[in-house]
Scaffold this motif. Structure first.
Motif, PDB file in Angstrom:
ATOM      1  N   GLU A   1      -7.392  -3.563   7.651  1.00  0.00           N
ATOM      2  CA  GLU A   1      -6.536  -3.617   8.847  1.00  0.00           C
ATOM      3  C   GLU A   1      -6.769  -4.946   9.564  1.00  0.00           C
ATOM      4  O   GLU A   1      -5.964  -5.363  10.379  1.00  0.00           O
ATOM      5  CB  GLU A   1      -6.856  -2.446   9.782  1.00  0.00           C
ATOM      6  N   THR A   2      -7.917  -5.584   9.256  1.00  0.00           N
ATOM      7  CA  THR A   2      -8.271  -6.867   9.858  1.00  0.00           C
ATOM      8  C   THR A   2      -7.894  -7.988   8.890  1.00  0.00           C
ATOM      9  O   THR A   2      -8.198  -7.875   7.710  1.00  0.00           O
ATOM     10  CB  THR A   2      -9.813  -6.949  10.031  1.00  0.00           C
TER      11      THR A   2
ATOM     12  N   PRO B   1      -5.094  -0.408   4.588  1.00  0.00           N
ATOM     13  CA  PRO B   1      -4.409  -1.068   5.711  1.00  0.00           C
ATOM     14  C   PRO B   1      -3.696  -0.095   6.644  1.00  0.00           C
ATOM     15  O   PRO B   1      -3.270  -0.484   7.742  1.00  0.00           O
ATOM     16  CB  PRO B   1      -3.401  -1.998   5.023  1.00  0.00           C
ATOM     17  N   ILE B   2      -3.550   1.178   6.224  1.00  0.00           N
ATOM     18  CA  ILE B   2      -2.915   2.144   7.151  1.00  0.00           C
ATOM     19  C   ILE B   2      -3.959   3.100   7.730  1.00  0.00           C
ATOM     20  O   ILE B   2      -3.617   4.141   8.267  1.00  0.00           O
ATOM     21  CB  ILE B   2      -1.786   2.944   6.462  1.00  0.00           C
ATOM     22  N   GLY B   3      -5.235   2.752   7.599  1.00  0.00           N
ATOM     23  CA  GLY B   3      -6.300   3.633   8.091  1.00  0.00           C
ATOM     24  C   GLY B   3      -7.041   4.231   6.905  1.00  0.00           C
ATOM     25  O   GLY B   3      -7.009   3.687   5.804  1.00  0.00           O
ATOM     26  N   GLU B   4      -7.683   5.356   7.136  1.00  0.00           N
ATOM     27  CA  GLU B   4      -8.476   5.935   6.050  1.00  0.00           C
ATOM     28  C   GLU B   4      -7.624   6.827   5.150  1.00  0.00           C
ATOM     29  O   GLU B   4      -6.630   7.404   5.598  1.00  0.00           O
ATOM     30  CB  GLU B   4      -9.598   6.784   6.636  1.00  0.00           C
TER      31      GLU B   4
ATOM     32  N   PHE C   1       0.836  -1.207   0.000  1.00  0.00           N
ATOM     33  CA  PHE C   1       0.000   0.000   0.000  1.00  0.00           C
ATOM     34  C   PHE C   1       0.867   1.252   0.000  1.00  0.00           C
ATOM     35  O   PHE C   1       0.607   2.208  -0.723  1.00  0.00           O
ATOM     36  CB  PHE C   1      -0.983   0.021   1.188  1.00  0.00           C
ATOM     37  N   GLU C   2       1.921   1.229   0.795  1.00  0.00           N
ATOM     38  CA  GLU C   2       2.751   2.427   0.910  1.00  0.00           C
ATOM     39  C   GLU C   2       3.694   2.614  -0.273  1.00  0.00           C
ATOM     40  O   GLU C   2       4.128   3.724  -0.541  1.00  0.00           O
ATOM     41  CB  GLU C   2       3.566   2.364   2.209  1.00  0.00           C
ATOM     42  N   SER C   3       4.019   1.552  -0.977  1.00  0.00           N
ATOM     43  CA  SER C   3       5.081   1.626  -1.987  1.00  0.00           C
ATOM     44  C   SER C   3       4.587   1.883  -3.415  1.00  0.00           C
ATOM     45  O   SER C   3       5.398   2.088  -4.314  1.00  0.00           O
ATOM     46  CB  SER C   3       5.896   0.333  -1.978  1.00  0.00           C
ATOM     47  N   TYR C   4       3.274   1.777  -3.645  1.00  0.00           N
ATOM     48  CA  TYR C   4       2.753   1.949  -5.008  1.00  0.00           C
ATOM     49  C   TYR C   4       1.739   3.093  -5.069  1.00  0.00           C
ATOM     50  O   TYR C   4       1.145   3.476  -4.061  1.00  0.00           O
ATOM     51  CB  TYR C   4       2.086   0.645  -5.485  1.00  0.00           C
ATOM     52  N   TRP C   5       1.546   3.576  -6.295  1.00  0.00           N
ATOM     53  CA  TRP C   5       0.485   4.545  -6.566  1.00  0.00           C
ATOM     54  C   TRP C   5      -0.828   3.789  -6.760  1.00  0.00           C
ATOM     55  O   TRP C   5      -0.839   2.716  -7.373  1.00  0.00           O
ATOM     56  CB  TRP C   5       0.800   5.326  -7.847  1.00  0.00           C
ATOM     57  N   HIS C   6      -1.926   4.350  -6.266  1.00  0.00           N
ATOM     58  CA  HIS C   6      -3.231   3.695  -6.380  1.00  0.00           C
ATOM     59  C   HIS C   6      -4.222   4.616  -7.097  1.00  0.00           C
ATOM     60  O   HIS C   6      -4.400   5.773  -6.682  1.00  0.00           O
ATOM     61  CB  HIS C   6      -3.767   3.343  -4.986  1.00  0.00           C
TER      62      HIS C   6
END
Ligand code: FES
Ligand SMILES: [Fe+2]
Length: 344
Positions: free
Chosen positions: A254-255, A33-36, A8-13
Protein backbone atom coordinates in the motif's frame (compact mmCIF):
# COMPACT_ATOMS: atom_id res chain seq x y z
CA UNK A 1 -7.23 2.93 -10.91
CA UNK A 2 -3.54 2.39 -10.18
CA UNK A 3 -1.59 -0.31 -11.96
CA UNK A 4 -0.89 -2.04 -8.64
CA UNK A 5 -4.49 -2.31 -7.45
CA UNK A 6 -5.75 -2.93 -10.98
CA UNK A 7 -3.45 -5.91 -11.49
CA UNK A 8 -4.11 -7.26 -8.03
CA UNK A 9 -7.86 -7.17 -8.52
CA UNK A 10 -7.90 -8.39 -12.12
CA UNK A 11 -5.77 -11.56 -11.93
CA UNK A 12 -5.74 -14.83 -10.03
CA UNK A 13 -2.84 -15.19 -7.58
CA UNK A 14 -1.25 -18.46 -6.52
CA UNK A 15 -0.88 -18.11 -2.78
CA UNK A 16 -0.89 -21.48 -1.11
CA UNK A 17 -1.01 -25.25 -1.30
CA UNK A 18 -3.75 -27.52 0.05
CA UNK A 19 -1.27 -29.07 2.50
CA UNK A 20 -0.76 -25.72 4.24
CA UNK A 21 -4.43 -25.63 5.28
CA UNK A 22 -5.52 -29.17 6.13
CA UNK A 23 -7.32 -28.58 9.46
CA UNK A 24 -10.04 -26.27 10.76
CA UNK A 25 -8.49 -22.95 11.80
CA UNK A 26 -5.37 -23.27 9.59
CA UNK A 27 -4.70 -19.99 7.82
CA UNK A 28 -2.25 -18.06 5.66
CA UNK A 29 -2.10 -14.27 5.56
CA UNK A 30 -0.78 -11.80 2.98
CA UNK A 31 -0.33 -8.04 2.74
CA UNK A 32 -1.55 -6.72 -0.59
CA UNK A 33 -2.25 -3.33 -2.18
CA UNK A 34 -5.92 -3.59 -1.14
CA UNK A 35 -5.12 -4.57 2.46
CA UNK A 36 -4.79 -8.03 3.91
CA UNK A 37 -5.92 -11.27 2.33
CA UNK A 38 -6.39 -14.33 4.51
CA UNK A 39 -7.29 -17.85 3.45
CA UNK A 40 -8.52 -20.06 6.27
CA UNK A 41 -10.02 -23.48 6.76
CA UNK A 42 -13.60 -23.28 8.05
CA UNK A 43 -14.60 -26.84 8.94
CA UNK A 44 -12.92 -28.23 5.82
CA UNK A 45 -14.05 -25.42 3.54
CA UNK A 46 -11.43 -22.85 2.46
CA UNK A 47 -12.47 -19.20 2.51
CA UNK A 48 -10.57 -16.09 1.41
CA UNK A 49 -11.45 -12.75 3.01
CA UNK A 50 -10.07 -9.34 4.02
CA UNK A 51 -9.14 -10.34 7.60
CA UNK A 52 -11.58 -7.83 9.09
CA UNK A 53 -14.35 -8.52 11.55
CA UNK A 54 -17.73 -7.58 10.03
CA UNK A 55 -18.71 -5.83 13.28
CA UNK A 56 -16.27 -2.90 13.57
CA UNK A 57 -13.37 -4.10 11.48
CA UNK A 58 -10.87 -5.54 13.98
CA UNK A 59 -8.23 -7.80 12.44
CA UNK A 60 -8.79 -11.48 13.13
CA UNK A 61 -5.57 -13.32 12.13
CA UNK A 62 -2.25 -11.69 12.95
CA UNK A 63 0.59 -14.07 11.97
CA UNK A 64 1.69 -14.96 8.43
CA UNK A 65 0.40 -18.50 8.93
CA UNK A 66 -0.90 -20.57 11.83
CA UNK A 67 -3.95 -22.20 13.38
CA UNK A 68 -6.57 -20.43 15.48
CA UNK A 69 -10.31 -20.27 16.01
CA UNK A 70 -12.14 -17.48 14.21
CA UNK A 71 -13.12 -15.34 17.15
CA UNK A 72 -12.84 -11.56 17.33
CA UNK A 73 -11.02 -10.36 20.45
CA UNK A 74 -12.86 -7.03 20.48
CA UNK A 75 -16.51 -7.97 21.24
CA UNK A 76 -16.46 -11.73 20.75
CA UNK A 77 -18.12 -12.22 17.35
CA UNK A 78 -17.08 -15.53 15.86
CA UNK A 79 -17.44 -17.40 12.60
CA UNK A 80 -17.95 -21.12 12.11
CA UNK A 81 -19.38 -23.35 9.36
CA UNK A 82 -20.14 -20.34 7.17
CA UNK A 83 -22.12 -18.56 9.92
CA UNK A 84 -21.41 -15.50 12.03
CA UNK A 85 -22.17 -16.01 15.72
CA UNK A 86 -22.91 -12.91 17.79
CA UNK A 87 -22.70 -13.46 21.56
CA UNK A 88 -25.69 -11.25 22.48
CA UNK A 89 -27.93 -10.89 19.39
CA UNK A 90 -30.82 -9.33 21.40
CA UNK A 91 -28.53 -6.32 21.87
CA UNK A 92 -28.95 -5.39 18.20
CA UNK A 93 -32.52 -4.10 17.97
CA UNK A 94 -32.34 -1.53 15.21
CA UNK A 95 -30.25 -3.32 12.60
CA UNK A 96 -30.43 -6.33 10.37
CA UNK A 97 -27.90 -8.59 12.05
CA UNK A 98 -28.66 -11.34 9.54
CA UNK A 99 -27.05 -9.25 6.79
CA UNK A 100 -23.62 -9.27 8.53
CA UNK A 101 -21.14 -11.23 6.48
CA UNK A 102 -17.43 -11.56 5.81
CA UNK A 103 -15.96 -9.63 2.91
CA UNK A 104 -14.95 -12.73 0.98
CA UNK A 105 -12.85 -13.08 -2.17
CA UNK A 106 -12.89 -15.69 -4.91
CA UNK A 107 -10.92 -18.87 -4.46
CA UNK A 108 -10.14 -21.59 -6.98
CA UNK A 109 -7.85 -24.57 -7.43
CA UNK A 110 -5.30 -25.75 -9.94
CA UNK A 111 -4.56 -29.25 -8.72
CA UNK A 112 -3.68 -28.71 -5.06
CA UNK A 113 -2.59 -25.11 -5.54
CA UNK A 114 -4.89 -22.43 -4.10
CA UNK A 115 -5.52 -19.28 -6.11
CA UNK A 116 -7.32 -16.16 -4.94
CA UNK A 117 -8.89 -13.35 -6.99
CA UNK A 118 -10.94 -10.24 -6.37
CA UNK A 119 -12.63 -9.39 -9.71
CA UNK A 120 -10.70 -11.49 -12.25
CA UNK A 121 -10.78 -10.68 -15.96
CA UNK A 122 -10.96 -14.38 -16.82
CA UNK A 123 -11.41 -17.82 -15.31
CA UNK A 124 -8.37 -19.32 -13.61
CA UNK A 125 -8.14 -21.92 -16.36
CA UNK A 126 -8.06 -19.28 -19.10
CA UNK A 127 -5.47 -17.23 -17.23
CA UNK A 128 -3.17 -20.23 -16.82
CA UNK A 129 -3.61 -21.59 -20.35
CA UNK A 130 -1.40 -24.58 -21.06
CA UNK A 131 0.45 -24.03 -17.77
CA UNK A 132 -2.53 -25.48 -15.88
CA UNK A 133 -1.40 -29.01 -16.51
CA UNK A 134 2.20 -28.36 -15.43
CA UNK A 135 1.06 -26.64 -12.24
CA UNK A 136 -1.37 -29.43 -11.47
CA UNK A 137 1.39 -32.02 -11.85
CA UNK A 138 3.75 -30.02 -9.66
CA UNK A 139 1.09 -29.53 -6.97
CA UNK A 140 0.48 -33.29 -6.70
CA UNK A 141 4.19 -33.94 -6.05
CA UNK A 142 4.40 -31.52 -3.13
CA UNK A 143 4.21 -33.03 0.35
CA UNK A 144 4.84 -30.13 2.79
CA UNK A 145 5.70 -26.50 3.26
CA UNK A 146 9.15 -26.47 4.83
CA UNK A 147 9.86 -22.75 4.93
CA UNK A 148 7.91 -19.52 5.01
CA UNK A 149 9.78 -16.26 4.74
CA UNK A 150 8.16 -12.86 4.46
CA UNK A 151 9.50 -9.35 4.53
CA UNK A 152 9.23 -6.01 2.82
CA UNK A 153 11.49 -5.47 -0.15
CA UNK A 154 12.50 -1.83 -0.16
CA UNK A 155 11.69 -1.27 -3.80
CA UNK A 156 8.68 -0.87 -6.09
CA UNK A 157 7.31 -4.32 -6.97
CA UNK A 158 8.06 -4.35 -10.78
CA UNK A 159 11.74 -3.81 -9.92
CA UNK A 160 11.69 -7.00 -7.84
CA UNK A 161 9.66 -8.92 -10.44
CA UNK A 162 11.94 -7.93 -13.31
CA UNK A 163 14.97 -8.87 -11.28
CA UNK A 164 13.44 -12.32 -10.82
CA UNK A 165 12.71 -12.48 -14.56
CA UNK A 166 16.27 -12.11 -15.80
CA UNK A 167 19.28 -14.33 -15.18
CA UNK A 168 21.66 -11.62 -16.42
CA UNK A 169 22.46 -10.49 -12.86
CA UNK A 170 23.21 -13.97 -11.50
CA UNK A 171 27.03 -14.01 -11.92
CA UNK A 172 27.52 -10.66 -10.16
CA UNK A 173 24.78 -10.76 -7.52
CA UNK A 174 24.66 -14.47 -6.68
CA UNK A 175 28.30 -15.37 -7.24
CA UNK A 176 28.44 -17.88 -4.35
CA UNK A 177 24.87 -19.13 -4.48
CA UNK A 178 22.82 -19.47 -7.67
CA UNK A 179 25.82 -18.85 -9.95
CA UNK A 180 27.44 -22.09 -8.79
CA UNK A 181 24.86 -24.01 -10.85
CA UNK A 182 26.33 -22.33 -13.96
CA UNK A 183 22.89 -22.06 -15.53
CA UNK A 184 22.97 -21.99 -19.31
CA UNK A 185 20.96 -19.50 -21.35
CA UNK A 186 18.24 -22.08 -21.86
CA UNK A 187 14.87 -21.42 -23.36
CA UNK A 188 12.11 -18.90 -22.66
CA UNK A 189 8.59 -20.06 -23.40
CA UNK A 190 5.85 -17.45 -23.49
CA UNK A 191 2.41 -18.65 -22.65
CA UNK A 192 -0.29 -15.95 -22.65
CA UNK A 193 0.58 -13.49 -19.90
CA UNK A 194 2.89 -16.02 -18.22
CA UNK A 195 6.41 -17.12 -19.12
CA UNK A 196 8.66 -20.06 -18.32
CA UNK A 197 12.44 -20.28 -18.28
CA UNK A 198 14.02 -23.70 -18.80
CA UNK A 199 17.73 -23.53 -17.98
CA UNK A 200 20.08 -26.51 -18.19
CA UNK A 201 22.50 -26.86 -15.28
CA UNK A 202 25.95 -26.26 -16.71
CA UNK A 203 27.95 -27.37 -13.66
CA UNK A 204 28.69 -31.01 -14.55
CA UNK A 205 29.50 -32.07 -10.99
CA UNK A 206 26.25 -30.66 -9.59
CA UNK A 207 24.27 -32.06 -12.53
CA UNK A 208 25.66 -35.54 -11.86
CA UNK A 209 24.93 -35.23 -8.14
CA UNK A 210 21.34 -34.14 -8.81
CA UNK A 211 20.81 -36.99 -11.29
CA UNK A 212 22.05 -39.39 -8.62
CA UNK A 213 19.39 -38.13 -6.17
CA UNK A 214 16.58 -39.33 -8.42
CA UNK A 215 16.00 -42.61 -6.59
CA UNK A 216 15.38 -40.74 -3.34
CA UNK A 217 12.21 -39.13 -4.66
CA UNK A 218 8.81 -40.43 -5.59
CA UNK A 219 7.74 -37.82 -8.13
CA UNK A 220 5.94 -38.19 -11.42
CA UNK A 221 6.80 -34.77 -12.79
CA UNK A 222 10.41 -33.85 -13.26
CA UNK A 223 12.35 -31.55 -15.52
CA UNK A 224 16.08 -32.13 -15.13
CA UNK A 225 16.95 -28.45 -15.22
CA UNK A 226 16.36 -25.20 -13.40
CA UNK A 227 12.74 -24.32 -14.05
CA UNK A 228 11.30 -20.90 -13.36
CA UNK A 229 7.61 -20.25 -14.00
CA UNK A 230 6.43 -16.66 -13.92
CA UNK A 231 2.72 -16.31 -13.17
CA UNK A 232 1.79 -12.82 -14.23
CA UNK A 233 1.69 -10.44 -12.50
CA UNK A 234 3.22 -11.24 -9.09
CA UNK A 235 4.07 -14.94 -8.79
CA UNK A 236 7.18 -17.00 -9.40
CA UNK A 237 7.53 -20.75 -8.95
CA UNK A 238 11.00 -22.20 -9.34
CA UNK A 239 12.71 -25.52 -8.92
CA UNK A 240 15.95 -27.36 -9.51
CA UNK A 241 15.24 -30.85 -10.87
CA UNK A 242 11.75 -30.85 -9.24
CA UNK A 243 13.26 -31.84 -5.85
CA UNK A 244 11.64 -28.88 -4.10
CA UNK A 245 9.65 -25.84 -5.23
CA UNK A 246 10.02 -22.24 -4.21
CA UNK A 247 6.91 -20.08 -4.54
CA UNK A 248 7.48 -16.35 -4.36
CA UNK A 249 4.87 -13.59 -4.29
CA UNK A 250 5.87 -10.01 -5.01
CA UNK A 251 2.68 -8.23 -4.04
CA UNK A 252 2.57 -4.46 -4.33
CA UNK A 253 2.50 -2.66 -1.01
CA UNK A 254 0.00 0.00 0.00
CA UNK A 255 3.13 2.15 0.45
CA UNK A 256 5.04 3.27 -2.64
CA UNK A 257 8.60 1.92 -3.08
CA UNK A 258 7.87 -1.25 -1.09
CA UNK A 259 7.07 -4.81 -2.13
CA UNK A 260 5.35 -7.39 0.08
CA UNK A 261 7.61 -10.32 -0.58
CA UNK A 262 6.70 -13.82 0.59
CA UNK A 263 8.52 -17.02 -0.25
CA UNK A 264 7.47 -20.55 0.56
CA UNK A 265 9.58 -23.63 0.08
CA UNK A 266 7.76 -26.89 -0.61
CA UNK A 267 9.30 -30.33 -0.35
CA UNK A 268 8.15 -33.19 -2.61
CA UNK A 269 7.32 -36.85 -2.00
CA UNK A 270 10.28 -38.98 -1.04
CA UNK A 271 10.73 -42.63 -2.03
CA UNK A 272 10.91 -44.00 1.53
CA UNK A 273 11.48 -43.09 5.17
CA UNK A 274 15.18 -43.73 4.73
CA UNK A 275 15.25 -41.49 1.68
CA UNK A 276 13.56 -38.74 3.73
CA UNK A 277 16.46 -38.87 6.21
CA UNK A 278 18.93 -38.40 3.35
CA UNK A 279 16.85 -35.66 1.71
CA UNK A 280 16.43 -33.70 4.96
CA UNK A 281 19.85 -32.00 5.00
CA UNK A 282 19.47 -31.31 1.26
CA UNK A 283 16.18 -29.49 1.95
CA UNK A 284 17.71 -27.57 4.86
CA UNK A 285 20.56 -26.40 2.64
CA UNK A 286 18.11 -25.42 -0.16
CA UNK A 287 16.20 -23.40 2.45
CA UNK A 288 19.36 -21.59 3.59
CA UNK A 289 20.61 -20.95 0.04
CA UNK A 290 17.20 -19.66 -1.10
CA UNK A 291 17.04 -17.22 1.81
CA UNK A 292 20.50 -15.99 0.94
CA UNK A 293 19.55 -15.58 -2.74
CA UNK A 294 16.47 -13.52 -1.78
CA UNK A 295 18.58 -11.32 0.50
CA UNK A 296 21.07 -10.78 -2.33
CA UNK A 297 18.20 -9.87 -4.67
CA UNK A 298 16.74 -7.51 -2.09
CA UNK A 299 20.06 -5.72 -1.57
CA UNK A 300 20.42 -4.98 -5.28
CA UNK A 301 16.75 -4.09 -5.85
CA UNK A 302 17.06 -1.43 -3.13
CA UNK A 303 19.46 0.39 -5.43
CA UNK A 304 16.83 0.82 -8.15
CA UNK A 305 14.35 3.61 -7.38
CA UNK A 306 10.74 3.41 -8.58
CA UNK A 307 11.35 6.19 -11.09
CA UNK A 308 13.74 3.86 -12.95
CA UNK A 309 10.77 1.71 -13.95
CA UNK A 310 8.17 2.22 -16.62
CA UNK A 311 6.10 -0.19 -18.70
CA UNK A 312 7.87 1.01 -21.89
CA UNK A 313 10.30 -1.45 -23.50
CA UNK A 314 13.88 -1.42 -22.18
CA UNK A 315 16.14 0.82 -24.22
CA UNK A 316 19.09 -1.55 -23.88
CA UNK A 317 17.90 -5.12 -23.55
CA UNK A 318 20.25 -8.10 -23.49
CA UNK A 319 19.03 -11.47 -24.73
CA UNK A 320 18.70 -12.58 -21.14
CA UNK A 321 16.20 -9.82 -20.50
CA UNK A 322 13.68 -11.09 -23.04
CA UNK A 323 11.12 -11.94 -20.36
CA UNK A 324 11.16 -8.34 -19.14
CA UNK A 325 9.92 -7.18 -22.56
CA UNK A 326 7.05 -9.66 -22.35
CA UNK A 327 6.19 -8.58 -18.78
CA UNK A 328 6.24 -4.86 -19.70
CA UNK A 329 4.09 -5.54 -22.73
CA UNK A 330 1.49 -7.25 -20.52
CA UNK A 331 1.56 -4.26 -18.13
CA UNK A 332 1.18 -1.80 -21.03
CA UNK A 333 -1.73 -3.72 -22.49
CA UNK A 334 -3.40 -3.78 -19.11
CA UNK A 335 -2.94 -0.03 -18.68
CA UNK A 336 -4.24 0.64 -22.20
CA UNK A 337 -7.35 -1.45 -21.51
CA UNK A 338 -7.87 0.46 -18.25
CA UNK A 339 -7.63 3.86 -19.89
CA UNK A 340 -10.02 2.76 -22.67
CA UNK A 341 -12.61 1.71 -20.08
CA UNK A 342 -12.02 4.92 -18.06
CA UNK A 343 -12.80 6.96 -21.22
CA UNK A 344 -15.84 4.98 -22.25
S1 FES B 1 -14.93 -5.58 16.02
FE1 FES B 1 -15.08 -7.71 16.08
S2 FES B 1 -16.60 -8.12 17.53
FE2 FES B 1 -16.52 -5.97 17.45
FE1 LIG C 1 18.41 -12.96 -8.36
Amino acid sequence: MSLDIGLFESYWHLISHRLELPETGDYVRFDTPIGEVVVFNDQGNLLAFDNLCPHRGARIFSEDAGTQGFSCRYHGWSFRSGQIHVPDPHNYQSCDLASAKLNTYLLDWCGDFVFVAIKPLSTLNDQLGTLSETLENISFNINARVDLNRYEFECYWPIAVENALEPYHIPLIHSETLATLQLENGLNVFDGCNSVWHAPIGNKRIHKQLTGFKKLFNIDFQQEEYLSIFLFPFGMLSSTFGYSYSLQNFFPSETAEKTNFTSRLYSVNSASENATKIIDPFIRSTQAVNRRVFDEDHEICKLVPARSWSPSPLKFASQQEEKIAHFRNECSQFLAKGSRSDNS
